[in-house]
Design a protein around this motif. Structure first.
Motif, PDB file in Angstrom:
ATOM      1  N   HIS A 120       1.727  11.771  -9.918  1.00 59.88           N
ATOM      2  CA  HIS A 120       1.046  13.067  -9.823  1.00 59.88           C
ATOM      3  C   HIS A 120       2.060  14.210  -9.931  1.00 59.88           C
ATOM      4  CE1 HIS A 120      -2.010  15.931  -8.727  1.00 59.88           C
ATOM      5  NE2 HIS A 120      -1.260  16.390  -7.725  1.00 59.88           N
ATOM      6  N   VAL A 121       3.202  14.099  -9.237  1.00 59.50           N
ATOM      7  CA  VAL A 121       4.245  15.128  -9.311  1.00 59.50           C
ATOM      8  C   VAL A 121       4.787  15.215 -10.732  1.00 59.50           C
ATOM      9  CG1 VAL A 121       6.601  15.679  -8.555  1.00 59.50           C
ATOM     10  CG2 VAL A 121       4.882  15.041  -6.874  1.00 59.50           C
ATOM     11  N   GLY A 122       4.964  14.073 -11.382  1.00 52.91           N
ATOM     12  CA  GLY A 122       5.451  14.066 -12.765  1.00 52.91           C
ATOM     13  C   GLY A 122       4.481  14.755 -13.706  1.00 52.91           C
ATOM     14  N   ARG A 178       0.836  -1.214   0.000  1.00 59.38           N
ATOM     15  CA  ARG A 178       0.000   0.000   0.000  1.00 59.38           C
ATOM     16  C   ARG A 178       0.864   1.255   0.000  1.00 59.38           C
ATOM     17  NH1 ARG A 178      -3.104  -2.945   3.777  1.00 59.38           N
ATOM     18  NH2 ARG A 178      -2.075  -1.818   5.475  1.00 59.38           N
ATOM     19  N   LEU A 179       1.938   1.254   0.805  1.00 59.80           N
ATOM     20  CA  LEU A 179       2.829   2.416   0.836  1.00 59.80           C
ATOM     21  C   LEU A 179       3.509   2.628  -0.513  1.00 59.80           C
ATOM     22  CD1 LEU A 179       4.535   2.054   4.341  1.00 59.80           C
ATOM     23  CD2 LEU A 179       2.872   3.775   3.616  1.00 59.80           C
ATOM     24  N   ALA A 180       3.965   1.559  -1.139  1.00 55.13           N
ATOM     25  CA  ALA A 180       4.625   1.671  -2.441  1.00 55.13           C
ATOM     26  C   ALA A 180       3.641   2.178  -3.496  1.00 55.13           C
ATOM     27  CB  ALA A 180       5.209   0.320  -2.860  1.00 55.13           C
ATOM     28  N   ALA A 181       2.401   1.690  -3.455  1.00 57.08           N
ATOM     29  CA  ALA A 181       1.395   2.144  -4.417  1.00 57.08           C
ATOM     30  C   ALA A 181       1.088   3.623  -4.206  1.00 57.08           C
ATOM     31  CB  ALA A 181       0.125   1.310  -4.287  1.00 57.08           C
ATOM     32  N   ALA A 182       0.998   4.038  -2.943  1.00 59.24           N
ATOM     33  CA  ALA A 182       0.744   5.457  -2.653  1.00 59.24           C
ATOM     34  C   ALA A 182       1.916   6.316  -3.115  1.00 59.24           C
ATOM     35  CB  ALA A 182       0.491   5.659  -1.160  1.00 59.24           C
ATOM     36  N   ALA A 183       3.139   5.859  -2.892  1.00 56.13           N
ATOM     37  CA  ALA A 183       4.320   6.609  -3.331  1.00 56.13           C
ATOM     38  C   ALA A 183       4.372   6.688  -4.854  1.00 56.13           C
ATOM     39  CB  ALA A 183       5.589   5.961  -2.787  1.00 56.13           C
ATOM     40  N   GLU A 184       4.031   5.593  -5.512  1.00 55.52           N
ATOM     41  CA  GLU A 184       4.028   5.580  -6.981  1.00 55.52           C
ATOM     42  C   GLU A 184       2.973   6.537  -7.521  1.00 55.52           C
ATOM     43  OE1 GLU A 184       2.792   2.398 -10.388  1.00 55.52           O
ATOM     44  OE2 GLU A 184       4.052   1.668  -8.742  1.00 55.52           O
TER      45      GLU A 184
END
Length: 165
Positions: free
Chosen positions: A136-138, A125-131
């Motif tokens: 979004h930043v990209g 879940r953390l990796a998916a949120a970071a991705e």
């Protein structure tokens, strides 16, 4: 007739399709262990009642003592206060020890895999949120760059149309 609490216990263990495999394993291991303790107590008491005839001093002389012996044997505590002295009593002891060790091993393994699986899901879940955050930043960066390039192109176009003398 089967007691109501046994039917409820079996229904609880077998029911609910969504129930975790870990919970089912722990439940069934507990049932197997409880039945082994009860049956092992009875069997060792039956074997040890004939110890007086063979010249051995039996220490397991009542069902409560046999149940205590069975519990301490299954958990491999083995205080030594009660112990079988006959061959059949010792055979029962080996079975109770084997089932106890296996059952506690299964429960430990089920709990360990549950904890590991829980941690893996959390990390996923953390990796998916970071991705998603990185995506979004990209996208925001790309949008800002497009806006800046558009503004530069307009400035260059306006500079090319400036006053001529």
């Amino acid at each position: 007739m089967v007691p109501v609490f046994l039917t409820k216990a079996v229904e609880l263990l077998l029911g609910r399709e969504g129930r975790s495999l870990h919970l089912k394993a722990v439940g069934w291991a507990t049932v197997v262990l409880a039945l082994t303790l009860l049956a092992g107590s009875w069997a060792v008491l039956a074997a040890e009642q004939h110890a007086g005839h063979a010249g051995h001093a039996a220490t397991i002389t009542s069902y409560p003592r046999a149940l205590w012996w069975s519990a301490e044997t299954a958990t491999t505590v083995g205080y030594g206060d009660f112990y079988p002295v006959t061959l059949w009593g010792r055979i029962v002891a080996v079975v109770v020890m084997g089932v106890g060790i296996t059952t506690y091993g299964m429960v430990t393994a089920a709990l360990a895999t549950w904890f590991v699986g829980h941690e893996q899901r959390r990390r996923h879940r953390l990796a998916a949120a970071a991705e998603q955050g990185a995506r979004h930043v990209g996208e925001e960066t790309a949008q800002l760059l497009h806006e800046r390039f558009d503004r530069i192109e307009r400035l260059l176009a306006d500079a090319g149309r400036g006053p001529r003398e």
